[in-house]
Scaffold this active site. Structure first.
Site, short mmCIF file in Angstrom:
data_model
loop_
_atom_site.label_atom_id
_atom_site.label_comp_id
_atom_site.label_asym_id
_atom_site.label_seq_id
_atom_site.Cartn_x
_atom_site.Cartn_y
_atom_site.Cartn_z
N SER A 182 0.82 -1.21 0.00
CA SER A 182 0.00 0.00 0.00
C SER A 182 0.85 1.27 0.00
CB SER A 182 -0.92 0.03 1.23
OG SER A 182 -1.63 -1.18 1.34
N1 SAH Z 1 -0.56 -5.21 3.96
C1 SAH Z 1 0.21 -5.49 2.77
C2 SAH Z 1 -0.49 -5.09 1.49
C3 SAH Z 1 -1.58 -5.99 1.22
S1 SAH Z 1 -2.08 -6.20 -0.44
C4 SAH Z 1 1.57 -4.84 2.82
O1 SAH Z 1 1.88 -4.12 3.76
O2 SAH Z 1 2.34 -5.08 1.90
C5 SAH Z 1 -3.44 -7.26 -0.06
C6 SAH Z 1 -3.05 -8.65 0.33
O3 SAH Z 1 -4.22 -9.32 0.71
C7 SAH Z 1 -2.44 -9.46 -0.81
O4 SAH Z 1 -1.21 -9.97 -0.43
C8 SAH Z 1 -3.47 -10.56 -1.04
O5 SAH Z 1 -2.90 -11.79 -1.44
C9 SAH Z 1 -4.12 -10.67 0.32
N2 SAH Z 1 -5.45 -11.28 0.33
C10 SAH Z 1 -6.45 -11.20 -0.56
N3 SAH Z 1 -7.51 -11.92 -0.17
C11 SAH Z 1 -7.18 -12.49 1.04
C12 SAH Z 1 -7.85 -13.33 1.96
N4 SAH Z 1 -9.08 -13.77 1.74
N5 SAH Z 1 -7.19 -13.69 3.07
C13 SAH Z 1 -5.93 -13.26 3.33
N6 SAH Z 1 -5.24 -12.46 2.50
C14 SAH Z 1 -5.86 -12.07 1.36
#
Ligand code: SAH
Length: 247
Positions: A95
């Site tokens: 993000s």
């Molecule tokens: N917090 C992260 C950015 C997240 S991007 C950082 O600091 O880099 C969103 C993330 O959510 C992705 O890695 C994606 O794979 C994950 N995601 C999507 N659906 C999900 C689910 N149902 N459960 C857990 N993770 C999920």
């Protein structure tokens, strides 16, 4: 033969000269990459985060401290402190720094807080949380991302971050209730299990909406009921289920 002797003499002279040269440039030359990144972090906090109204000192200190360039692919390290999200592989993103700071501040964490994060991704948000609260439980659905983040956070000595590979829609019931929940992927509605796993008085921040447009919602649990407020329009990757459908 003569040429060879000349060459040898050049070698014996050049070694110490080279050493002095290298030492000179080490001390006076261009800044080391880590110093350069530190400057970029200062600028990031000043112009992207403080300038937009984040004031929580502990959040600002964590954003100044955590080396974001370690959490992005090495070929993108030069952009690590830019005002934008960046790809981290598997169609996922880290993000934008401001959003990380904004969401963290909104949770009003204390040093004793136990936090649940859904969407570990690069592990950057988890590291920021780990700097300012007691423990972070983070769930990631993409095995490769979760495994990589786990190794990176371990190498950086974040012993208070626990990562599980799985579907974050279900939360992490074994460790519930949580003082705060942060969701960094976007479902179309607030998952029921997450509502249940929030402690009385706890806060949850979560982007809710369709693929290209969501509202960041802040929820507070009061007398068992969730009171919600919409705080910012955002764009996160969708929350997906195991079958790659979105929630
Ligand atoms: N917090 C992260 C950015 C997240 S991007 C950082 O600091 O880099 C969103 C993330 O959510 C992705 O890695 C994606 O794979 C994950 N995601 C999507 N659906 C999900 C689910 N149902 N459960 C857990 N993770 C999920």
């Amino acid at each position: 033969m003569k040429a060879l002797t000349e060459q040898n003499r050049f070698k014996t002279i050049s070694a110490p000269v080279l050493l002095v040269f290298l030492l000179f440039f080490h001390c006076t030359g261009s800044p080391q990459p880590s110093e350069e990144f530190k400057k970029q972090r200062e600028q990031m906090v000043k112009w992207q985060i403080e300038a937009r109204g984040v004031t929580d000192k502990r959040v600002l200190d964590a954003m100044r401290k955590v080396e974001r360039h370690l959490f992005v692919p090495s070929e993108l390290a030069a952009y690590a402190y830019a005002d934008q999200p960046l790809p981290v592989g598997y169609n996922q993103t880290i993000s934008q720094p401001y959003i990380v700071a904004f969401m963290t501040e909104a949770l009003k964490l204390s040093p004793t807080s136990k936090v649940l994060e859904i969407g570990t991704g690069s592990g950057y948000q988890a590291a920021i949380l780990a700097e300012i609260c007691d423990s972070v439980f983070s769930v990631e659905i993409v095995n490769e991302l979760g495994t990589k983040a786990k190794a990176l956070l371990k190498s950086l000595n974040y012993n208070n971050v626990f990562i599980r590979i799985g579907d974050g829609y279900q939360g992490w019931p074994e460790y519930a209730p949580f003082d705060a929940i942060i969701v960094t992927c976007a479902p179309t509605h607030v998952p029921e299990p997450l509502k249940e796993q929030l402690v009385e008085g706890g806060k949850m921040i979560i982007p809710v909406g369709e693929t290209n447009y969501q509202e960041l919602i802040l929820l507070v649990k009061k007398k068992g009921r969730l009171i919600q407020q919409s705080v910012l329009p955002v764009r996160f990757v969708p929350m997906v289920d195991q079958n790659k459908r979105k929630y």
